[in-house]
Scaffold this active site. Structure first.
Site, PDB file in Angstrom:
ATOM      1  N   HIS A 336      39.573  59.793  39.533  1.00  0.00           N
ATOM      2  CA  HIS A 336      38.927  59.620  38.231  1.00  0.00           C
ATOM      3  C   HIS A 336      37.538  60.246  38.201  1.00  0.00           C
ATOM      4  O   HIS A 336      36.752  60.102  39.147  1.00  0.00           O
ATOM      5  CB  HIS A 336      38.919  58.157  37.777  1.00  0.00           C
ATOM      6  CG  HIS A 336      38.060  57.217  38.573  1.00  0.00           C
ATOM      7  ND1 HIS A 336      36.714  57.075  38.355  1.00  0.00           N
ATOM      8  CD2 HIS A 336      38.375  56.375  39.586  1.00  0.00           C
ATOM      9  CE1 HIS A 336      36.231  56.155  39.181  1.00  0.00           C
ATOM     10  NE2 HIS A 336      37.209  55.714  39.947  1.00  0.00           N
ATOM     11  N   ASP A 348      32.835  57.027  44.508  1.00  0.00           N
ATOM     12  CA  ASP A 348      33.678  56.449  43.442  1.00  0.00           C
ATOM     13  C   ASP A 348      33.416  57.126  42.101  1.00  0.00           C
ATOM     14  O   ASP A 348      32.610  56.643  41.302  1.00  0.00           O
ATOM     15  CB  ASP A 348      33.394  54.930  43.383  1.00  0.00           C
ATOM     16  CG  ASP A 348      34.407  54.217  42.487  1.00  0.00           C
ATOM     17  OD1 ASP A 348      34.172  53.042  42.182  1.00  0.00           O
ATOM     18  OD2 ASP A 348      35.402  54.842  42.083  1.00  0.00           O
ATOM     19  N   GLU A 382      38.309  55.411  34.128  1.00  0.00           N
ATOM     20  CA  GLU A 382      39.015  54.449  35.013  1.00  0.00           C
ATOM     21  C   GLU A 382      38.220  53.157  35.140  1.00  0.00           C
ATOM     22  O   GLU A 382      38.794  52.062  35.226  1.00  0.00           O
ATOM     23  CB  GLU A 382      39.205  55.074  36.406  1.00  0.00           C
ATOM     24  CG  GLU A 382      40.065  54.227  37.338  1.00  0.00           C
ATOM     25  CD  GLU A 382      39.282  53.165  38.108  1.00  0.00           C
ATOM     26  OE1 GLU A 382      39.926  52.241  38.643  1.00  0.00           O
ATOM     27  OE2 GLU A 382      38.024  53.224  38.130  1.00  0.00           O
ATOM     28  N   GLU A 383      36.894  53.267  35.092  1.00  0.00           N
ATOM     29  CA  GLU A 383      36.046  52.120  35.434  1.00  0.00           C
ATOM     30  C   GLU A 383      36.060  50.991  34.408  1.00  0.00           C
ATOM     31  O   GLU A 383      35.985  49.817  34.764  1.00  0.00           O
ATOM     32  CB  GLU A 383      34.603  52.595  35.662  1.00  0.00           C
ATOM     33  CG  GLU A 383      34.420  53.460  36.906  1.00  0.00           C
ATOM     34  CD  GLU A 383      34.706  52.721  38.209  1.00  0.00           C
ATOM     35  OE1 GLU A 383      34.615  53.360  39.268  1.00  0.00           O
ATOM     36  OE2 GLU A 383      35.073  51.508  38.164  1.00  0.00           O
ATOM     37  N   ASP A 408      41.284  57.137  45.269  1.00  0.00           N
ATOM     38  CA  ASP A 408      40.179  56.401  44.641  1.00  0.00           C
ATOM     39  C   ASP A 408      39.676  55.320  45.590  1.00  0.00           C
ATOM     40  O   ASP A 408      39.610  54.132  45.245  1.00  0.00           O
ATOM     41  CB  ASP A 408      40.632  55.764  43.317  1.00  0.00           C
ATOM     42  CG  ASP A 408      39.480  55.055  42.606  1.00  0.00           C
ATOM     43  OD1 ASP A 408      39.740  54.202  41.742  1.00  0.00           O
ATOM     44  OD2 ASP A 408      38.300  55.350  42.947  1.00  0.00           O
ATOM     45  N   HIS A 478      29.815  51.005  43.138  1.00  0.00           N
ATOM     46  CA  HIS A 478      29.200  50.587  41.873  1.00  0.00           C
ATOM     47  C   HIS A 478      27.729  50.225  42.040  1.00  0.00           C
ATOM     48  O   HIS A 478      27.230  49.303  41.394  1.00  0.00           O
ATOM     49  CB  HIS A 478      29.949  49.382  41.265  1.00  0.00           C
ATOM     50  CG  HIS A 478      31.378  49.661  40.928  1.00  0.00           C
ATOM     51  ND1 HIS A 478      32.221  48.691  40.464  1.00  0.00           N
ATOM     52  CD2 HIS A 478      32.136  50.777  41.029  1.00  0.00           C
ATOM     53  CE1 HIS A 478      33.419  49.194  40.246  1.00  0.00           C
ATOM     54  NE2 HIS A 478      33.398  50.478  40.577  1.00  0.00           N
TER      55      HIS A 478
HETATM   56 ZN   LIG Z   1      37.012  54.135  41.418  1.00  0.00          ZN
END
Ligand SMILES: [Zn+2]
Length: 512
Positions: A336, A348, A382-383, A408, A478
């Protein structure tokens, strides 16, 4: 074995030596060795003149078998030659390959973080489509998808009583803001989400903190504990809101205490349900509040400028390496392209995008064009909504998908794959393990393969997820720290190579 020899062996306690001798690989030379020992050696205590390959220790029963000079048989020997050749070609070509790392560092340094609805994301998607064209992949394009547009705004939090103390915080994606004045309230701490769910305490006008730590990483199973802890992030606000709380705080979903908050998505508010602001705070701040609240009331002030705007236009970046003989049958290879609005989304999931794009580009360069079409899909959103994955399925779900692969989970050292599909598919992919020895991607297990391809998985498409070593993935996940310096170019390169081989085998129809 001649009886006389046997008698001799027993007398001198050499039976086990003989037994060792008869194991097939060392058969011929060891027998010779033992015989030579027996015939030439005198009773154990007298060291005989060394026979060319005899070591004086042979008289002890535990003599280790002499290492054979023959190269160990290639564990891939039972697999089709063209697969082994493909693996060797990919391994040789990827040895010093830096394409994936170069592309990833350009992505992170040129666009930074890429949250849905942001200009940075749309710029990154255009960059991806341009890169696909430059790589010579066909039909490179944006496939339009509408995505949620949440913006964080300015935010802060601090303990007001018993002392003044800054709290390292990040609002959760999708949260409402606190409006034009901060929320102030006493904090009620729960050790687990279940404690909150089962609590009968009056929480009206309180601030709830769920201080449930993420379990430490288990290197044996590559288990991270994310599954159990992410649900707290997802449900805390709606559970606390139902009980009258004015805000919800969670201990960040990480097992490491680097005084860093980790954001992430939360469950959408129920239509007519209470909408309270929610934020993740650093583990150290959660522990401070938990300690202090045992001694007396702790009051905090939370200010969040979060807003949700109407959906914005975005897109999946898509391109193909057309199949040589069955072009209408497709294998998806993806990651993603969006990320959260902190750090640079390097692990990520910039890494997943770089590996998916480079894997198919490498196959093209090596003219390892499989029978079926390889479709690179860099999914948007995606998040916080999965609109890219759902949009892809809406647009392409009716096509013949032979398989789908997603990456991912960062770019730690290669470790293996997770596989989902009919038993023969799982067994077939597991039988390819020797082909991935080169990169150490040999831990092939059945399991979840990825969020973006989950609509395909639910529709019965056999799926594969690349699973690098996850020991540090949630240290950065994140957070502000998910930056290019955390990417090991060697691991990225090896994972991309392993992904290339998996894509080639699936599209060659190796499981069919
Ligand atoms: Zn991810």
């Amino acid at each position: 074995m001649r009886k006389a020899l046997r008698v001799g062996f027993e007398k001198r306690g050499l039976v086990r030596a003989a037994r060792i001798a008869t194991t097939p690989r060392v058969k011929r030379s060891a027998v010779l060795t033992v015989a030579c020992a027996v015939l030439s050696c005198q009773p154990a205590q007298v060291a005989p003149p060394p026979c060319p390959s005899v070591s004086p220790t042979l008289s002890t029963a535990t003599a280790a078998p002499v290492a054979s000079t023959a190269p160990p048989p290639d564990p891939r020997a039972s697999l089709p030659k063209n697969w082994v050749d493909a693996a060797d070609k990919i391994a040789a070509a990827s040895k010093a390959r830096t394409n994936a790392y170069t592309w990833l560092s350009t992505l992170t340094d040129s666009f930074g973080h890429r949250l849905s609805g942001s200009k940075a994301l749309e710029g990154a998607i255009d960059f991806a489509v341009e890169s696909m064209k430059k790589a010579g992949l066909s039909n490179a394009r944006r496939e339009k998808v509408m995505v949620p547009h949440w913006v964080r705004g300015k935010e802060s939090a601090r303990v007001v009583t018993p002392i003044e103390r800054e709290i390292a915080m990040l609002g959760l994606g999708g949260s409402v803001g606190t409006g034009n004045k901060p929320i102030k309230g006493e904090v009620i701490v729960f050790d687990t989400l279940d404690d909150l769910k089962n609590s009968k305490d009056p929480l009206k006008n309180k601030v709830v903190l769920v201080n449930q730590p993420m379990p430490p990483f288990d290197p044996k199973t590559n288990e991270t504990g994310y599954g159990t802890t992410a649900t707290i992030r997802w449900w805390a606000a709606s559970e606390a809101g139902k009980k009258g709380a004015v805000a919800a705080l969670i201990r960040s979903v990480t097992a490491k205490n680097f005084r860093m908050p980790h954001t992430g998505s939360m469950a959408p508010y129920e239509k007519d349900g209470p909408k309270i602001p929610a934020a993740a705070i650093a583990p150290e701040d959660a522990d401070y509040i938990a300690r202090a609240s045992k001694k007396g009331a702790v009051t905090i002030e939370l200010s969040m400028g979060a807003k949700t705007f109407p959906d914005a236009e975005s897109a999946n970046a898509v391109a193909e390496l057309a199949g040589s003989s069955l072009p209408n049958e497709v294998v998806v290879v993806g990651g993603h392209i969006d990320s959260w609005d902190v750090g640079d989304g390097a692990n990520d999931d910039g890494a997943g995008c770089a590996m998916a794009l480079d894997a198919v580009t490498l196959l093209k360069e090596l003219q390892l064009v499989p029978k079926r079409t390889l479709r690179v899909v860099l999914f948007t959103n995606e998040e916080n909504g999965l609109r890219g994955g759902k949009g892809y399925f809406e647009a392409h779900g009716k096509e013949v998908h032979i398989g789908a692969i997603e990456s991912d989970f960062g770019a730690g050292a290669p470790r293996g794959f997770q596989v989902h599909g009919p038993a023969p598919f799982v067994a077939a992919v597991k039988s390819w393990t020797p082909l991935f020895q080169e990169w150490g991607a040999v831990d092939i297990q059945e399991g979840h393969t990825g969020a973006d391809i989950s609509p395909l998985e639910k529709a019965g498409v056999p799926c594969v997820g690349l699973v690098p070593d996850g020991s540090h993935y949630f240290d950065l996940h994140h957070s502000h720290a998910d930056t290019i310096d955390k990417i090991d170019p060697g691991n990225l390169r090896k994972n991309a190579a392993a992904l290339a081989l998996m894509a080639y085998l699936l599209a060659e129809g190796a499981v069919l």
